[in-house]
Every structure is written in C-alpha cells, then in structure tokens.
Design a protein around this motif. Structure first.
Motif, PDB file in Angstrom:
ATOM      1  N   SER A  55      25.283  52.418 -41.272  1.00  0.00           N
ATOM      2  CA  SER A  55      23.873  52.099 -41.030  1.00  0.00           C
ATOM      3  C   SER A  55      23.070  52.416 -42.286  1.00  0.00           C
ATOM      4  O   SER A  55      23.211  53.498 -42.868  1.00  0.00           O
ATOM      5  N   HIS A 103      21.346  42.405 -38.940  1.00  0.00           N
ATOM      6  CA  HIS A 103      20.046  42.873 -39.423  1.00  0.00           C
ATOM      7  C   HIS A 103      18.937  42.302 -38.557  1.00  0.00           C
ATOM      8  O   HIS A 103      19.139  41.370 -37.761  1.00  0.00           O
ATOM      9  N   GLY A 121      19.088  51.961 -43.030  1.00  0.00           N
ATOM     10  CA  GLY A 121      17.768  51.507 -42.616  1.00  0.00           C
ATOM     11  C   GLY A 121      16.811  51.329 -43.780  1.00  0.00           C
ATOM     12  O   GLY A 121      17.099  51.671 -44.924  1.00  0.00           O
ATOM     13  N   ARG A 163      19.540  57.625 -43.780  1.00  0.00           N
ATOM     14  CA  ARG A 163      19.902  56.520 -44.679  1.00  0.00           C
ATOM     15  C   ARG A 163      20.684  57.049 -45.878  1.00  0.00           C
ATOM     16  O   ARG A 163      20.084  57.745 -46.692  1.00  0.00           O
ATOM     17  N   THR A 173      18.679  52.232 -36.399  1.00  0.00           N
ATOM     18  CA  THR A 173      18.688  52.009 -37.841  1.00  0.00           C
ATOM     19  C   THR A 173      17.247  51.674 -38.218  1.00  0.00           C
ATOM     20  O   THR A 173      16.763  50.579 -37.928  1.00  0.00           O
ATOM     21  N   THR A 214      21.713  46.938 -40.852  1.00  0.00           N
ATOM     22  CA  THR A 214      20.539  47.130 -41.689  1.00  0.00           C
ATOM     23  C   THR A 214      19.321  46.554 -40.980  1.00  0.00           C
ATOM     24  O   THR A 214      19.446  45.795 -40.016  1.00  0.00           O
ATOM     25  N   HIS A 215      18.148  46.935 -41.460  1.00  0.00           N
ATOM     26  CA  HIS A 215      16.939  46.248 -41.023  1.00  0.00           C
ATOM     27  C   HIS A 215      16.663  45.089 -41.976  1.00  0.00           C
ATOM     28  O   HIS A 215      16.456  43.957 -41.544  1.00  0.00           O
TER      29      HIS A 215
END
Length: 279
Positions: A136, A230, A138, A123, A90, A179-180
């Motif tokens: 996901s 995350h 990102g 994404r 991700t 997620t980031h």
C-alpha cells in the motif's frame, strides 16, 4: 500493540499494527468515499448481498470521514450490520492530514486503528493476505488546491515523497499494489480525463500531479504487481499492460463501480454492478 495516544481534537489512536497476515481469500476493494455516510448505508448492504462471507475492505483513499466523528460511526455501524471486521485505508489526498500526520509520526511505519474497524495505513505499508504480498502506498496531489485553504482542507502531507517511493521499492516484489494516485500507464478512461482536463485545472497543479503519477509508476515498475488498484480519478477502467500486469481504476462514491470483489487465490476482480444493489 495497544496505544493510548490522542489525536488532535480528542480522537483516540486505539491500537497499532506492524503488519497484517490475513487468511481472507476474498476481499472488497473500495474506491473514494469522500466521507459520504449515505453512500455507506447503500454500499455495505449491497456488498453483503453479493458475498456475505467477506470480512475485509481495502479502501483506496479519499476516505474522508472525520476519524472521531459521525462519519466513522456510520462506517462502524454498517460494518457491524454487514459482517465487515476491518477497513484498511490506503490514504488519499483529501484526508484530515492535520490529525493523521501527527498520529502517524507517533507510530512510524505502523497501521493505526481509529475506530472499531477502520485502520489507516502508513506510507508505504506491506502486509500479507491469503499468502499474497500486498503493498500500500497512499497519497496523491490535489489538483484543486487553488480553491482550498492550506491547513484547513489542503495539506502538503498529502504528497508521496521521494523517501516513500524509495522505501516502497526497497521492499521488493508484490502481488498486489494499492494506491490512491494513478500510475502513468493507466486505463484509457483515466488517460482520457488527464488529457482533456475537463475541470480546467491550472498547469502548475497538473505538473505536480504528473510527478506524483510518475512516482507511482516507478514503484509499479519495480515491484511488478499482478494487479494494481487505485482511486482518485473518479472513473472505472482497466488496462492490461502486456507484461502480465493489470491496472484497475475504481470509481467514486455514489457510482456503482466504486467497489468490487478481489479473489486473492485466482487474482481475479469482479466489480459491483447495479443488479448486485437490488436495482
């Protein structure tokens, strides 16, 4: 679906995937790696010592390795040594977006494999693992972009856009959100970092970052994951949201709580500890 597209500077897009439907009941969650090959040679063996049966890593961005260079070779090498068959990334903000974005444009909505085991996820991206619905999404904002060079180590493509947010929400409920970027309703450890701004990032960068967290929160509110993992904040922490949802922030490379095991049957998470590393 095989492909022979070429990325900038010769990296090969080896294959594509519309989605994944994996049977794995246990997977690794791994936070920011920042292209740290030495950490990989410590982390992957430690993960194998804890559970040698796990075959899948879900990595939460700032993967940071050159996708055609020595870094990804290190990931492939240690994956072979430790039985890892796939690393599903991700994407974060500190990535080679100058190469990734054109490759993703040629394979819209598809995961792209860039090495023996590494897949970069678009994404948003949806998949199924052990019959659990996984989303996901990102991307994140670089609050340190003032000290970076546009087009070299900072790229506008890092940001989660309105279109990405909308598509993520339209896909419906998910058991697991990756997620980031952090959400607004984050762990206390994350909220403390945001409130104190220990590195003194400027107000304009903080405002963009806050808007990105709001996007992530809107997605979370809509898809209502039981678990939301995350990276990005370089700390470990958890938050129970009171409606059955739990948020987990994973730490960065070189720190032991950079990783942990997710049981997809029970939706329970066990972070890696120092004793798992043989310390």
């Amino acid at each position: 679906m095989p492909a022979e597209h070429r990325l900038k500077e010769g990296a090969i897009l080896k294959s594509e995937a519309q989605s994944f439907d994996l049977a794995d009941e246990r997977v690794w969650l791994v936070g920011d790696l920042h292209g740290n090959a030495r950490w990989i040679q410590t982390l992957f063996p430690a993960m194998r010592r804890l559970d040698p049966t796990i075959r899948t890593i879900l990595q939460l961005g700032d993967y940071g390795f050159d996708h055609d260079g020595r870094g990804t070779h290190a990931v492939d090498f240690w994956a072979r040594k430790t039985g890892i068959e796939r690393v599903l990334v991700t994407l974060g903000n500190h990535e080679a977006w100058d190469r990734i974005a054109p490759a993703q444009a040629r394979a819209p909505g598809r995961a792209i494999r860039v090495s023996e085991v590494v897949w970069l996820l678009p994404r948003p991206f949806r998949m199924t693992i052990a019959d659990r619905k996984v989303l996901s999404l990102g991307g994140a904002s670089s609050v340190d972009k003032a000290i970076r060079t546009p087009g070299k180590d900072w790229f506008e493509e890092e940001l989660i856009t309105q279109a990405m947010e909308t598509r993520a929400i339209l896909g419906g409920r998910a058991d697991l959100l990756l997620t980031h970027e952090a959400p607004v309703n984050a762990a206390p450890e994350v909220r403390a970092i945001i409130a104190s701004n220990p590195d003194g990032y400027p107000p304009d960068a903080l405002a963009i970052s806050a808007a990105q967290r709001q996007r992530v929160q809107r997605v979370s509110n809509a898809v209502k994951p039981v678990l939301h993992f995350h990276g990005h904040m370089h700390t470990y922490g958890t938050a129970e949201l009171g409606d059955g949802r739990r948020v987990v922030s994973l730490d960065r490379d070189t720190r032991v709580r950079n990783a942990g095991v997710l049981d997809l049957v029970t939706l329970t998470f066990e972070p890696l500890r120092g004793d798992h590393r043989g310390q």
